[in-house]
Every structure is written in structure tokens, then in C-alpha cells.
Design an enzyme around this catalytic site. Structure first.
Site, PDB file in Angstrom:
ATOM      1  N   HIS A 162       0.835  -1.222   0.000  1.00 19.69           N
ATOM      2  CA  HIS A 162       0.000   0.000   0.000  1.00 19.69           C
ATOM      3  C   HIS A 162       0.863   1.262   0.000  1.00 19.69           C
ATOM      4  O   HIS A 162       0.415   2.312   0.477  1.00 19.69           O
ATOM      5  CB  HIS A 162      -0.937   0.038   1.216  1.00 19.69           C
ATOM      6  CG  HIS A 162      -1.661  -1.238   1.466  1.00 19.69           C
ATOM      7  ND1 HIS A 162      -2.903  -1.506   0.949  1.00 19.69           N
ATOM      8  CD2 HIS A 162      -1.301  -2.350   2.164  1.00 19.69           C
ATOM      9  CE1 HIS A 162      -3.289  -2.719   1.333  1.00 19.69           C
ATOM     10  NE2 HIS A 162      -2.326  -3.251   2.057  1.00 19.69           N
ATOM     11  N   SER A 283      14.603  22.087 -16.573  1.00 24.27           N
ATOM     12  CA  SER A 283      13.422  22.900 -16.835  1.00 24.27           C
ATOM     13  C   SER A 283      13.856  24.169 -17.550  1.00 24.27           C
ATOM     14  O   SER A 283      14.933  24.708 -17.275  1.00 24.27           O
ATOM     15  CB  SER A 283      12.739  23.247 -15.518  1.00 24.27           C
ATOM     16  OG  SER A 283      11.948  24.406 -15.667  1.00 24.27           O
ATOM     17  N   LYS A 289      15.911  22.443 -11.473  1.00 22.70           N
ATOM     18  CA  LYS A 289      15.236  21.170 -11.726  1.00 22.70           C
ATOM     19  C   LYS A 289      16.093  20.132 -12.435  1.00 22.70           C
ATOM     20  O   LYS A 289      16.889  20.433 -13.306  1.00 22.70           O
ATOM     21  CB  LYS A 289      13.977  21.392 -12.585  1.00 22.70           C
ATOM     22  CG  LYS A 289      12.840  22.088 -11.888  1.00 22.70           C
ATOM     23  CD  LYS A 289      12.246  21.278 -10.723  1.00 22.70           C
ATOM     24  CE  LYS A 289      11.597  19.989 -11.169  1.00 22.70           C
ATOM     25  NZ  LYS A 289      10.234  20.154 -11.615  1.00 22.70           N
ATOM     26  N   GLU A 296       9.557   8.578 -17.036  1.00 23.55           N
ATOM     27  CA  GLU A 296       8.204   9.105 -17.242  1.00 23.55           C
ATOM     28  C   GLU A 296       7.680   8.745 -18.630  1.00 23.55           C
ATOM     29  O   GLU A 296       6.529   8.352 -18.804  1.00 23.55           O
ATOM     30  CB  GLU A 296       8.189  10.629 -17.088  1.00 23.55           C
ATOM     31  CG  GLU A 296       8.363  11.106 -15.660  1.00 23.55           C
ATOM     32  CD  GLU A 296       8.521  12.623 -15.605  1.00 23.55           C
ATOM     33  OE1 GLU A 296       7.513  13.314 -15.472  1.00 23.55           O
ATOM     34  OE2 GLU A 296       9.664  13.113 -15.722  1.00 23.55           O
TER      35      GLU A 296
END
Ligand code: ARG
Length: 464
Positions: A162, A283, A289, A296
Site C-alpha cells: 500500500h 526545466s 530542476k 516518465e
């Protein structure tokens, strides 16, 4: 002799009108099925040799066909071949070019053959190669996991259910879980190959042929293990593609779960792993970043791979026997899945060695969250307390810890004995993370000894 009025198509004999440009553009598949050229040519060569063997081509005609096909192959490979939309697909583009090169001999090539069995043949030859290539890539990926598992052997981390800390495990155990997933993926593709590697050629359009063909010969020439048993099935069967797309969907889903963990673990919130800069991007506005774009994208691409499986199933759902032109729509799904899975595997194979796991963070995380509560319950079981009672005792102990802001390992023996008189000094070995991990010696468990055994087995299986 009567000539064909109004159309220049190989099938134009019965037509009185030229094909509408809209029909040509809408029905052409050459833009995407040209990637089958090698298989189409290999299939045609084997077919021609068989026609010569049974006397339907002279040795001279066979020579012309074989050399003409080789020339066409070279032209395609050197990008000088002109693909023509009005010739619909790869089969007719090649056949037409052959006739232009070698004349009447070329016109005999399509004897005892239809594009229906030809396209089934091409896709089977293509997928046979693709399955083998993906299996090889999966082995490379597995090597990456095994190498990491060896490198970080002994490092503890939290295991989750979980997404809540559950029990301590070895990082290597977690990594080898992926090894297992990709082993099954390879097994699925190997199994799929058994159904792929069946010769459909010789089925004709749907009913077979009256000509005395030798299918065994063609099967041997092309390395097929079996010959299709029913011509109607052979030209309309796309099960093997569904199986392939399903196997690939699972591969991409496994890659996607891995990606999700990498995204999570490389976040500041987890901070378990650093992904090498060369696999990350920045970024355009936020200078600080560093984003995990590769995992992804791999995760994102699972949508199209699953979609391709759904597209093919939906395509097949209402089709009557035998061939219907709908079936031309099978190819783009398959090609897109091949490209997506192949590229995702390639990038992940490179990325794995670029992972640096943070030992201290992982081990500190494993110390927090009462991760050895189950060990304490099992300790009590060994002292003859029924498991349900033990569960309750430890539950109350954890509640006490939460109230006091302590971990189980922070408690004194006296505090622990408040909850059960059966607890003795040896409990601290059980509460320690390493003790917990190493007590899980059952086969498939996370103890160092078990993981080492699994790792050695994996290394042997991969020939490392
Ligand atoms: N381009 C077609 C396909 O991919 C080849 C078979 C065409 N057969 C036919 N009878 N029109 O399915």
C-alpha cells in the site's frame, strides 16, 4: 488478345474504370508495410525455388527471378527504389518492379500464391525475428538488474505494501523481483514463437491451390517448424499477433512499474536513488530542476502499447472468415508496439547502470516505521503465544511507541515486558533490521543467503 481497358493494376482485367485517387490513397498500405520488404523478398525467393522444383518455372526463369529480387532488395536498401502508392502494398510494388526487370518470368512468380497467404507469411517472418530480438534485449536488461543486485548486496531498505512501510528487505531482493518479471516475459515470447513459426504460404486466397505445390520444401527453405493445417484459418488467423501484442503489453507494463518506482525513488521525498544526469532533463524556467523524463516517458508509452492490443482485438471481433481488408489494419498496431517496446528496452538497458542507490538513506528508512513488528509477533509465536494474541500485543506496543515518539528498537526490555512477560533479552536481535532480514530464509525470501542463491542462479541462467 484482349487488353485491359482503363486500368494499369495487376488485378485490372475485369475493371472498366480507373481507380479513383481517393480509393488509391485510402487503401494503400505501402507507407507502412514497406518495412516488410526483406521478408516479402525472402518469401518470394523460397516460393520461386519451389515453383522451379515442381517444374512450373524453368531453371533460367528461376535465375532471373532470384537475381531480380536481389537487385530490388539492394535498391530498397540503398534508398533508390521508388515505392508507388497506386500499387497499394509492398507485395505488388515488388512484383511489379520484378516484372519490369525480368519480363515474363516475373509474371510467373505469383503462381499458386495470393496476397492473403503472402501477407500472413511476411508478418510471421517479421515477428519471428522481432520476438528473438526482444528476448535478447530482455536478457540484456536482466543483466542490468543482476549487476545492480550484486553491487548492492546486503543493503537493507523498506519493503512496501500500500506504499506504506511494511517489512525490511534487501535492495537486491527488490531488484531481482524485476529479473523475475522479465524472465516470464521472455518465456511468453518464446511460447508465442511456437505459434508464429508456422508456414501459411500455400493456402492461396483461402481454399488452397490446384497446382502441385510442395509446402514442406518451402517450410524447410524458410525455417518454419510447421505448416498451417487449414487454408481458411491460415489467411484469416491473427492470433499470433494478438499473443505478441499481449506479451509486449506485459513487458511495457513491467517497464512502467519500474519507471514509476524510479520516479518516486529519485524524488526528494524518497531520495533513494540518483539517476545519472545523462538520462535526465532540466526545466526551461526553473534552474534547479532535474527531471526523470526517461522513466516518465517509458511509463507514458505503456498507454499506446496496451491500446495497440485493444485495437487488434477490436479489429478481429466481427470479422467473418476468411480474409477481409480490415486485416490490413493489423500492421500499424504491431509496428508501433515493436518500435515502442524496443526503444523503451534500449533506453532502460542504458539507464540501469546509471543508477546510484543511496545506501545510508535506504538503511535509515528501513529503521523507521516499526518495520520489525511482524518479527516481534513471530518471536512471541515461538514462545507459544497464539499468533492472533501476538498480533494484538505487538499492535499495542506500536501504539505505545507512536504515543511516545519512539521506534520499537528504542524500547527498553522493561517497557517491552509490560506488553508480554514472555519477552527476553534476545528480543533485540529480532527487532534489529539485519536480524529481521536474515531470518527470512525460506525459499524466495529476503535473507542474504536466499538472495545470494537467487542471484547466483540468475547469473548462471544469463551465462554471467
Ligand atoms: N495489403 C494487404 C494487407 O495488408 C495485403 C493483402 C491484400 N489482399 C487482398 N485481397 N486485397 O492485408
Amino acid at each position: 488478345m484482349k487488353t485491359t481497358p482503363g486500368t494499369d493494376k495487376p488485378w485490372g482485367g475485369r475493371f472498366t474504370e480507373k481507380t479513383a485517387p481517393a480509393t488509391e490513397t485510402f487503401s494503400a498500405s505501402i507507407d507502412f508495410d514497406k518495412r516488410l520488404y526483406r521478408y516479402d523478398i525472402a518469401g518470394s525467393k523460397a516460393h520461386a525455388k519451389m515453383l522451379a522444383k515442381i517444374g512450373l518455372l524453368s531453371p533460367a526463369e528461376l535465375e532471373l527471378i532470384l537475381s531480380g529480387l536481389s537487385e530490388i532488395e539492394t535498391e530498397i536498401e540503398s534508398n533508390v527504389f521508388v515505392f508507388r502508392t497506386e500499387l497499394e502494398d509492398i507485395h505488388m510494388n515488388i512484383e511489379k518492379a520484378l516484372v519490369e526487370k525480368v519480363g515474363e518470368a516475373g509474371e510467373k512468380l505469383h503462381t499458386a500464391r495470393s496476397r492473403n497467404d503472402q501477407v500472413a507469411l511476411d508478418m510471421r517472418l517479421y515477428l519471428r525475428e522481432v520476438c528473438q530480438d526482444i528476448i535478447a534485449r530482455l536478457s540484456e536488461l536482466q543483466k542490468g538488474f543482476v549487476t545492480l543486485a550484486r553491487q548492492y548486496l546486503g543493503v537493507c531498505m523498506p519493503g512496501y505494501t500500500h506504499l506504506q512501510r511494511a517489512q525490511p528487505v534487501l535492495l537486491s531482493h527488490h531488484l531481482l523481483a524485476y529479473y523475475e518479471m522479465f524472465s516470464r516475459d521472455k518465456a511468453r515470447l518464446s511460447d508465442c514463437l511456437k505459434r508464429v513459426n508456422v508456414l501459411p504460404l500455400g493456402s492461396g486466397a483461402l481454399a488452397g491451390t490446384s497446382l502441385p505445390i510442395d509446402r514442406e520444401f518451402v517450410a524447410r527453405e524458410l525455417g518454419f517448424d510447421a505448416i498451417s493445417a487449414n487454408s481458411m484459418d491460415a489467411v484469416s488467423d491473427r492470433d499470433f499477433m494478438v499473443e505478441f501484442l499481449a506479451a509486449c503489453s506485459l513487458i511495457q507494463i513491467h517497464l512502467s512499474r519500474l519507471s514509476e518506482e524510479l520516479v518516486l525513488w529519485s524524488s526528494q521525498e524518497f531520495d533513494f536513488v540518483e539517476i545519472a544526469d545523462r538520462f535526465c532533463t532540466g526545466s526551461s524556467i526553473m534552474p534547479q530542476k532535474k527531471n526523470p523524463d526517461i522513466p516518465e516517458l517509458v511509463r507514458g508509452k505503456s498507454g499506446r502499447v496496451v491500446g495497440n492490443l485493444m485495437a487488434l482485438l477490436t479489429l478481429l471481433k466481427g470479422l467473418t472468415l476468411t480474409y477481409n481488408r480490415d486485416l490490413q489494419e493489423d500492421k500499424e498496431s504491431v509496428f508501433d508496439t515493436v518500435d515502442t517496446v524496443t526503444q523503451s528496452l534500449a533506453v532502460m538497458i542504458e539507464l540501469l547502470p546509471g543508477l546510484s542507490f543511496k545506501r545510508e538513506v535506504l538503511e535509515q528508512a528501513a529503521e523507521k516505521g516499526f518495520m520489525t513488528a511482524t518479527d516481534l509477533a513471530e518471536y512471541l509465536v515461538r514462545r507459544n503465544i497464539p499468533f492472533r494474541q501476538a498480533h494484538g500485543i505487538v499492535g499495542r506496543t506500536v501504539a505505545y511507541c507512536i504515543a511516545k515518539g519512539k521506534e520499537l528498537t528504542d524500547l527498553t526490555l522493561e517497557e517491552l515486558q509490560e506488553f508480554s512477560a514472555g519477552i527476553a533479552e534476545d528480543v533485540f536481535g529480532v527487532l534489529a533490521i539485519a536480524g529481521s532480514v536474515n531470518s527470512r530464509t525460506a525459499q524466495g525470501g529476503t535473507a542474504n543467503t536466499s538472495v545470494l542463491k537467487a542471484l547466483e542462479q540468475a547469473e548462471t541462467d544469463l551465462g554471467l
